[in-house]
Write an enzyme that holds these catalytic residues in place. Structure first.
Site, short mmCIF file in Angstrom:
data_model
loop_
_atom_site.label_atom_id
_atom_site.label_comp_id
_atom_site.label_asym_id
_atom_site.label_seq_id
_atom_site.Cartn_x
_atom_site.Cartn_y
_atom_site.Cartn_z
N ASN A 162 0.79 -1.24 0.00
CA ASN A 162 0.00 0.00 0.00
C ASN A 162 0.83 1.29 0.00
O ASN A 162 0.32 2.34 -0.37
CB ASN A 162 -1.00 0.00 1.16
CG ASN A 162 -0.34 -0.03 2.50
OD1 ASN A 162 0.75 -0.56 2.65
ND2 ASN A 162 -0.97 0.57 3.48
N LYS A 196 12.66 -7.45 0.43
CA LYS A 196 11.67 -8.28 -0.26
C LYS A 196 10.36 -7.51 -0.31
O LYS A 196 9.61 -7.45 0.64
CB LYS A 196 11.45 -9.62 0.46
CG LYS A 196 11.02 -10.67 -0.47
CD LYS A 196 9.65 -11.34 -0.27
CE LYS A 196 8.39 -10.68 0.08
NZ LYS A 196 7.52 -10.31 -1.04
N GLU A 218 5.16 -3.60 11.94
CA GLU A 218 4.09 -2.59 11.84
C GLU A 218 2.94 -3.27 11.12
O GLU A 218 3.11 -3.73 9.99
CB GLU A 218 4.56 -1.36 11.06
CG GLU A 218 5.63 -0.54 11.76
CD GLU A 218 5.16 0.06 13.07
OE1 GLU A 218 3.94 0.09 13.34
OE2 GLU A 218 6.03 0.47 13.86
N CYS A 226 -2.92 1.81 6.83
CA CYS A 226 -3.02 1.17 8.14
C CYS A 226 -3.52 2.16 9.18
O CYS A 226 -4.03 1.77 10.22
CB CYS A 226 -1.67 0.61 8.54
SG CYS A 226 -0.37 1.80 8.29
N GLU A 242 -9.97 -5.48 10.64
CA GLU A 242 -9.50 -4.50 9.65
C GLU A 242 -10.02 -4.89 8.26
O GLU A 242 -9.85 -6.01 7.82
CB GLU A 242 -7.96 -4.49 9.63
CG GLU A 242 -7.41 -3.42 8.71
CD GLU A 242 -5.88 -3.41 8.66
OE1 GLU A 242 -5.30 -4.49 8.52
OE2 GLU A 242 -5.31 -2.32 8.77
N GLU A 283 9.60 3.02 14.12
CA GLU A 283 10.24 3.40 12.86
C GLU A 283 10.25 4.92 12.76
O GLU A 283 9.48 5.61 13.41
CB GLU A 283 9.44 2.83 11.68
CG GLU A 283 9.37 1.32 11.69
CD GLU A 283 9.04 0.76 10.32
OE1 GLU A 283 9.96 0.64 9.49
OE2 GLU A 283 7.87 0.42 10.09
P1 NAD Z 1 0.87 -9.23 3.96
O1 NAD Z 1 1.14 -9.58 5.37
O2 NAD Z 1 0.05 -10.17 3.16
O3 NAD Z 1 2.22 -9.07 3.14
C1 NAD Z 1 3.23 -8.19 3.60
C2 NAD Z 1 4.56 -8.71 3.10
O4 NAD Z 1 4.84 -9.95 3.74
C3 NAD Z 1 4.62 -8.99 1.60
O5 NAD Z 1 5.87 -8.58 1.10
C4 NAD Z 1 4.48 -10.49 1.53
O6 NAD Z 1 5.07 -11.04 0.38
C5 NAD Z 1 5.23 -10.91 2.77
N1 NAD Z 1 4.90 -12.25 3.28
C6 NAD Z 1 3.76 -12.96 3.11
N2 NAD Z 1 3.84 -14.14 3.74
C7 NAD Z 1 5.06 -14.19 4.34
C8 NAD Z 1 5.73 -15.14 5.16
N3 NAD Z 1 5.16 -16.29 5.49
N4 NAD Z 1 6.97 -14.85 5.60
C9 NAD Z 1 7.55 -13.69 5.29
N5 NAD Z 1 6.97 -12.74 4.51
C10 NAD Z 1 5.74 -12.99 4.05
O7 NAD Z 1 0.25 -7.78 3.96
P2 NAD Z 1 -0.24 -6.90 2.69
O8 NAD Z 1 -1.55 -7.46 2.26
O9 NAD Z 1 0.84 -6.75 1.69
O10 NAD Z 1 -0.43 -5.47 3.35
C11 NAD Z 1 -1.61 -5.09 3.98
C12 NAD Z 1 -1.43 -5.07 5.47
O11 NAD Z 1 -0.34 -4.24 5.82
C13 NAD Z 1 -2.60 -4.48 6.20
O12 NAD Z 1 -2.98 -5.30 7.29
C14 NAD Z 1 -2.12 -3.14 6.71
O13 NAD Z 1 -2.74 -2.67 7.85
C15 NAD Z 1 -0.68 -3.41 6.90
N6 NAD Z 1 0.11 -2.18 6.87
C16 NAD Z 1 0.61 -1.71 8.04
C17 NAD Z 1 1.35 -0.54 8.08
C18 NAD Z 1 1.91 -0.03 9.36
O14 NAD Z 1 2.89 0.69 9.34
N7 NAD Z 1 1.34 -0.38 10.50
C19 NAD Z 1 1.60 0.15 6.90
C20 NAD Z 1 1.07 -0.35 5.72
C21 NAD Z 1 0.35 -1.53 5.72
#
Ligand code: NAD
Length: 477
Positions: free
Chosen positions: A149, A172, A247, A281, A379, A458
């Site tokens: 995002n 990654k 995060e 988020c 969420e 962060e």
């Molecule tokens: P996600 O957890 O599906 O993926 C995030 C990252 O993790 C991707 O790069 C993905 O390839 C990787 N990943 C997936 N499975 C993994 C595993 N088993 N081991 C290691 N890495 C793995 O999340 P998303 O759908 O890409 O992002 C949306 C989420 O991110 C929402 O829940 C949102 O709230 C959160 N978000 C949080 C913040 C914050 O700073 N708090 C900021 C932006 C987004």
């Protein structure tokens, strides 16, 4: 069309590129294909970072400044082009995309300055004649796993401090947005960094993510993404006693009390809930409104929401772009359905057709909800906000805090007393008064409490906590 290659040990590595980068505003527009890397390629990137780590750890503040300043300057000079790329692959509107690209540049500039300001402490010992120095050392190889995002800002706010404090990096990025990560690393590849200090590996998170998390050569993991993935990473890091920073999600409350400035509250909620298609988020997803202003607020916000122009992210005048992909769109629509079944009154929240085939939906407001409903517990991560009617400020605060998350919390009020009370008592890492819950500065800490974040903060100077190890040295001269 681009082939997004991995960048390992200072070389762009040919890999079969098979993961399509699709424009969510127009699925016929494929920007390129990213490598679906194997575990072996991830191992190679980790090895490269491991080998390069001592050289960069020994770099001078001037060398670090020069690299970070170069990257920041180039991103800022190319913010329109990079913003366009971002909007094309992620779907936020062009002004939002350009704004995010500029933010990434500013982050590099900030950490360029910080590279020159690294200081320790000299203390007197309790023992006669002994001197104590407290200094910070790099952690070593840092693994970074980022979400879709904020495709350039989040990689920037992890990579910039890592380099500032002398670490090497394996990044990654999320599968859906390879273009921005590729563009960022391409700039880094020309910044004067020694080979291997920054490495980029594309691929499926569930396949190559664990290789990064579990490698003994990787000393710390910085993750932004969903709660389930974050929990798994924290557990794996715990087993290895590895430093980890997470995060994750939010269910951010925005409290609107009777004495609020109505127009300001509507603007703040419209922005917080629906801008960037609600894919933040820090989005305001629970609007907690006291009785005296409730009906006026709901009517005004409904009108403002209905007037939002939803469309192609790159089209002039678009105020809300598409959802990132079909899966996320279906998730949003299913939450709207759940809310309706739970007896919420739904306004909007329908799939939309536009000239191009994309993942468009109208923003949704769900009124007549209570805080126990699923729509207020989980969420959604889309342009869906709900309204919870409460009696007074005390009830509003209790409802605001009654959540598993704690990223951002806001209040709209003209009362200094309530604003101060809320700042002190909201259970969130970031509190906003008369401002949207989303939208933060880049030079101050970012992060939450409870289920939203784990580990040290962060951004800003607080980033040093994660990207360095503290050493205490005693000397008897
Ligand atoms: P996600 O957890 O599906 O993926 C995030 C990252 O993790 C991707 O790069 C993905 O390839 C990787 N990943 C997936 N499975 C993994 C595993 N088993 N081991 C290691 N890495 C793995 O999340 P998303 O759908 O890409 O992002 C949306 C989420 O991110 C929402 O829940 C949102 O709230 C959160 N978000 C949080 C913040 C914050 O700073 N708090 C900021 C932006 C987004």
């Amino acid at each position: 069309m681009m082939d997004y290659k991995n960048y390992i040990g200072g070389t762009w590595v040919e890999t079969q590129a098979s993961q399509a980068n699709v424009n969510p505003s127009d699925v016929s527009d494929v920007l390129g294909h990213a490598a679906k890397s194997s575990a072996e390629l991830m191992e190679q990137a980790i090895d490269a970072a491991h080998q390069a780590a001592p050289q960069w750890a020994a770099s001078t503040p001037q060398q670090r400044f020069d690299v970070l300043d170069f990257v920041g300057s180039e991103i800022l000079a190319r913010k329109e082009e990079l913003g366009r790329l971002l909007s094309r692959e992620e779907g936020k509107t062009l002004p939002e995309g350009i704004g995010e690209a500029a933010r990434a540049g500013q982050i590099f500039k900030f950490f360029a300055g910080e590279a020159l300001r690294q200081a320790g402490d000299r203390l007197a010992s309790v023992r006669p004649g002994v001197e104590i120095d407290v200094t910070r050392s790099p952690v070593g190889v840092v693994g970074m796993i980022t979400p879709w995002n904020f495709p350039i800002a989040i990689p920037a706010w992890k990579v910039a401090p890592a380099l500032c404090y002398g670490n090497s990096v394996v990044l990654k990025p999320a599968e859906l947005v390879p273009g921005c990560a590729h563009a960022l690393v391409e700039i880094l590849s020309r910044s004067g960094l020694p080979d291997g200090v920054v490495n980029l590996v594309f691929g499926r998170g569930s396949e190559i993510g664990p290789v990064l998390v579990e490698s003994d050569k990787v000393k710390a993991i910085s993750f932004t993404g969903s709660v389930p993935t974050g929990r798994g990473i924290a557990a794996a890091c715990g087993q290895k006693l590895k430093k980890v920073q997470l995060e994750m999600g939010g269910k951010n409350p925005m409290v609107v009390v009777d004495d609020a400035d109505l127009n300001l509250a509507v603007d703040a909620c419209l922005n917080g809930a629906f801008f960037s298609t609600g894919q933040r988020c820090t989005a305001s997803s629970r609007l907690i409104v006291t009785e005296g202003i409730h009906d006026r607020f709901v009517n005004a916000l409904t009108d403002a929401m209905k007037a939002l122009k939803v469309g192609h992210a790159l089209e002039a005048g678009t105020q809300m772009g598409p959802v990132v992909d079909e899966r996320q769109l279906q998730q949003n629509l299913s939450y709207v359905e759940v809310a309706a079944k739970e007896s919420g009154r739904v306004i909007g929240g329908e799939r939309l057709n536009r000239e191009t085939e994309g993942f468009f939906m109208s923003p949704a407001l769900v009124t007549d909800t209570d805080n126990a409903m699923r729509i207020n517990r989980e969420e959604v991560f889309g342009p869906v906000a709900s309204v919870i009617r409460v009696k007074d400020y005390d009830e509003a605060l209790a409802v605001a805090n009654d959540t598993a998350f704690g990223l951002s919390a806001g209040i709209c009020t003209t009362s200094l007393k309530l604003a101060s009370h809320f700042k002190a008592n909201a259970e969130a890492g970031m509190v906003m008064v008369n401002l949207p819950t989303a939208g933060v500065d880049y030079h101050v800490p970012f992060g939450g409490t409870k289920g939203s974040s784990f580990g040290s903060r962060e951004q800003g100077r607080y980033a040093a906590e994660f990207y360095t190890t503290v050493k205490t040295a005693y000397t008897l001269p």
